[in-house]
Design an enzyme around this catalytic site. Structure first.
Site, short mmCIF file in Angstrom:
data_model
loop_
_atom_site.label_atom_id
_atom_site.label_comp_id
_atom_site.label_asym_id
_atom_site.label_seq_id
_atom_site.Cartn_x
_atom_site.Cartn_y
_atom_site.Cartn_z
N SER A 31 1.01 -1.51 -0.32
CA SER A 31 0.09 -0.20 -0.17
C SER A 31 0.57 1.08 0.70
O SER A 31 1.65 0.97 0.87
CB SER A 31 -0.96 0.15 1.26
OG SER A 31 -1.85 -1.19 1.21
N HIS A 62 -3.76 0.60 -5.01
CA HIS A 62 -3.03 -0.88 -5.83
C HIS A 62 -3.24 -0.91 -7.04
O HIS A 62 -4.75 -0.24 -7.46
CB HIS A 62 -3.53 -1.60 -4.65
CG HIS A 62 -3.09 -1.78 -3.49
ND1 HIS A 62 -2.12 -3.08 -3.19
CD2 HIS A 62 -3.23 -1.73 -2.54
CE1 HIS A 62 -2.26 -2.86 -2.06
NE2 HIS A 62 -2.72 -2.08 -1.18
N HIS A 84 -5.84 -9.46 -1.88
CA HIS A 84 -5.60 -9.75 -0.60
C HIS A 84 -6.84 -10.70 -0.36
O HIS A 84 -7.76 -10.67 -0.76
CB HIS A 84 -5.98 -8.29 0.50
CG HIS A 84 -4.76 -7.23 0.18
ND1 HIS A 84 -5.11 -6.24 -0.99
CD2 HIS A 84 -3.80 -6.96 0.27
CE1 HIS A 84 -3.70 -6.06 -1.02
NE2 HIS A 84 -3.80 -6.16 0.40
N TYR A 86 -8.75 -10.25 2.71
CA TYR A 86 -9.94 -10.09 2.53
C TYR A 86 -10.68 -8.75 1.82
O TYR A 86 -11.77 -8.38 1.74
CB TYR A 86 -9.55 -8.40 3.63
CG TYR A 86 -8.67 -7.23 2.97
CD1 TYR A 86 -9.42 -6.62 1.98
CD2 TYR A 86 -7.18 -6.88 3.36
CE1 TYR A 86 -8.55 -5.70 2.07
CE2 TYR A 86 -6.49 -6.27 3.07
CZ TYR A 86 -7.40 -5.31 2.13
OH TYR A 86 -5.76 -4.16 1.87
N GLU A 87 -10.12 -9.13 0.82
CA GLU A 87 -11.17 -9.24 -0.83
C GLU A 87 -12.03 -10.15 -0.78
O GLU A 87 -13.18 -9.67 -1.55
CB GLU A 87 -9.96 -8.41 -1.53
CG GLU A 87 -9.33 -6.74 -1.62
CD GLU A 87 -8.51 -6.95 -3.07
OE1 GLU A 87 -8.89 -6.11 -3.65
OE2 GLU A 87 -7.23 -7.19 -2.35
N ALA A 114 2.58 -2.84 3.64
CA ALA A 114 2.79 -1.57 5.01
C ALA A 114 1.90 -2.49 6.24
O ALA A 114 1.31 -3.03 5.93
CB ALA A 114 1.55 -0.34 4.17
N MET A 212 -2.38 -7.26 6.60
CA MET A 212 -2.86 -8.11 5.99
C MET A 212 -2.24 -8.07 5.27
O MET A 212 -3.55 -9.21 3.93
CB MET A 212 -4.34 -6.82 5.99
CG MET A 212 -4.77 -6.44 7.28
SD MET A 212 -5.91 -5.20 6.38
CE MET A 212 -6.01 -4.17 8.18
N SER A 213 -1.39 -8.92 4.51
CA SER A 213 -1.22 -9.41 3.11
C SER A 213 -0.05 -10.00 4.34
O SER A 213 1.04 -10.27 4.69
CB SER A 213 -0.59 -8.05 2.30
OG SER A 213 0.23 -7.86 2.60
N ASN A 236 2.25 2.76 11.14
CA ASN A 236 1.27 3.31 12.27
C ASN A 236 1.51 2.28 13.21
O ASN A 236 2.36 1.53 13.14
CB ASN A 236 -0.06 3.50 11.58
CG ASN A 236 -0.48 1.76 11.49
OD1 ASN A 236 -0.33 1.56 10.30
ND2 ASN A 236 -0.85 1.75 12.38
N HIS A 248 -6.56 4.28 6.98
CA HIS A 248 -5.86 3.24 5.87
C HIS A 248 -5.86 5.29 5.59
O HIS A 248 -4.34 5.62 4.80
CB HIS A 248 -7.51 3.53 5.03
CG HIS A 248 -6.59 3.10 3.51
ND1 HIS A 248 -5.29 2.22 2.85
CD2 HIS A 248 -6.45 3.79 2.62
CE1 HIS A 248 -5.05 1.16 2.27
NE2 HIS A 248 -5.38 2.42 1.48
N1 HPA Z 1 -2.93 -3.41 11.30
C1 HPA Z 1 -3.16 -4.42 9.95
N2 HPA Z 1 -2.57 -3.87 8.36
C2 HPA Z 1 -2.08 -2.60 8.57
C3 HPA Z 1 -1.25 -1.94 9.91
C4 HPA Z 1 -2.38 -2.29 10.95
O1 HPA Z 1 -1.77 -1.33 11.98
N3 HPA Z 1 -1.30 -0.62 9.25
C5 HPA Z 1 -1.25 -0.91 7.82
N4 HPA Z 1 -1.74 -2.85 7.54
#
Ligand code: HPA
Length: 273
Positions: A31, A62, A84, A86-87, A114, A212-213, A236, A248
């Site tokens: 990301s 993306h 992903h 989650y998609e 990320a 998440m990837s 973050n 996001h």
């Molecule tokens: N958690 C999960 N996936 C992420 C995060 C997070 O804090 N930041 C960027 N992708």
């Protein structure tokens, strides 16, 4: 799953008809890190839409294409836009990119993402080399019939993140004076960010970053013997660490801030691999 391998061969045949030579390295962009692809020279772009049997990425940030060309003098294949869990994709779609790299002749892959920082010595903008992962919150990416052409049914995961690649990434960081951390990436299913309790649990389990990837792709790489360098940009601090909500936009903002440094770092690594 029916005709999965034959369908993928057709995808790869189409891609081969568009490119000039075999990529030696694949790169998966996380990301907000798509800008790396802008540095690829003599480029050929192929939209996922145009590749037979290919899924299409749905996330803002993306792009959804394969980009081929020279990066630091090496012919690379770059996935800008990944798939992903989650998609809602079936597992075999999620790692289709790295299997494509394998069939195109690549010997290794740089997988970027990320991630949220769980290790409290990290801060927003930290770059973490992934030296191991925890992926048991979701089914294995290779659940289902084994594709023997890629590898054995049961396979080792004890040295997934290639030692030589890690050594080189450490060496490059030292050379360019970049303070790079290392740690364990933990896969979360998403699309929701985690709860503070989930992050505390992850820390107890030994995780340094949450994302998440990556894990499904890395498992597929391990299966088919592709070397892996995994890199997280901590966009973050994970849930509950700082007194603020996650979103996001912040992920993209931090990725934007760090991306120039990140791109230079990856370019230098590619030169060494
Ligand atoms: N958690 C999960 N996936 C992420 C995060 C997070 O804090 N930041 C960027 N992708």
């Amino acid at each position: 799953m029916d005709n999965y391998y034959e369908n993928l061969l057709k995808s790869v045949e189409y891609i081969k008809s568009k490119i000039k030579k075999e990529p030696v390295l694949g790169i998966v962009l996380g990301s907000g890190l798509g800008m790396l692809a802008d540095n690829i020279e003599d480029r050929i772009e192929i939209d996922y839409h145009d590749i037979p049997n290919y899924p299409v990425s749905t996330i803002p940030g993306h792009a959804g294409k394969l980009i081929f060309g020279y990066l630091s003098g090496k012919y690379v294949a770059c996935m800008a836009g990944r798939f992903h869990y989650y998609e809602g994709y079936e597992m075999e779609k999620i790692h289709i990119g790295v299997r494509t790299f394998k069939l195109l002749g690549a010997e290794g892959v740089i997988i970027t993402n990320a991630a949220g920082g769980i290790n409290t010595s990290f801060s927003e903008g930290t770059i973490m080399l992934i030296n191991d992962h925890i992926g048991f919150l979701a089914p294995s990416a290779l659940r289902g019939p084994n594709i023997d052409e890629f590898g054995d049914r049961f396979f080792d995961m004890s040295k997934v993140y290639d030692k030589d690649y890690l050594d080189k990434a450490r060496m490059v960081a030292k050379r360019i004076g970049l303070d790079v951390k290392e740690g364990t990436y933990m896969f979360f299913k998403g699309p929701n960010f985690e709860t503070p309790a989930e992050i505390r649990a992850a820390r107890i389990l030994g995780a340094d970053a949450a994302g998440m990837s990556t894990v499904p792709e890395v498992v597929a790489c391990s299966h088919c013997n592709l070397k892996v360098l995994g890199m997280s940009v901590i966009t973050n601090m994970a849930a509950g660490i700082l007194d603020k909500k996650l979103n996001h936009e912040e992920v993209m903002e931090t990725a934007n801030k760090i991306r120039a440094v990140f791109v230079e770092y990856v370019k230098e690594i590619v030169r060494e691999l």
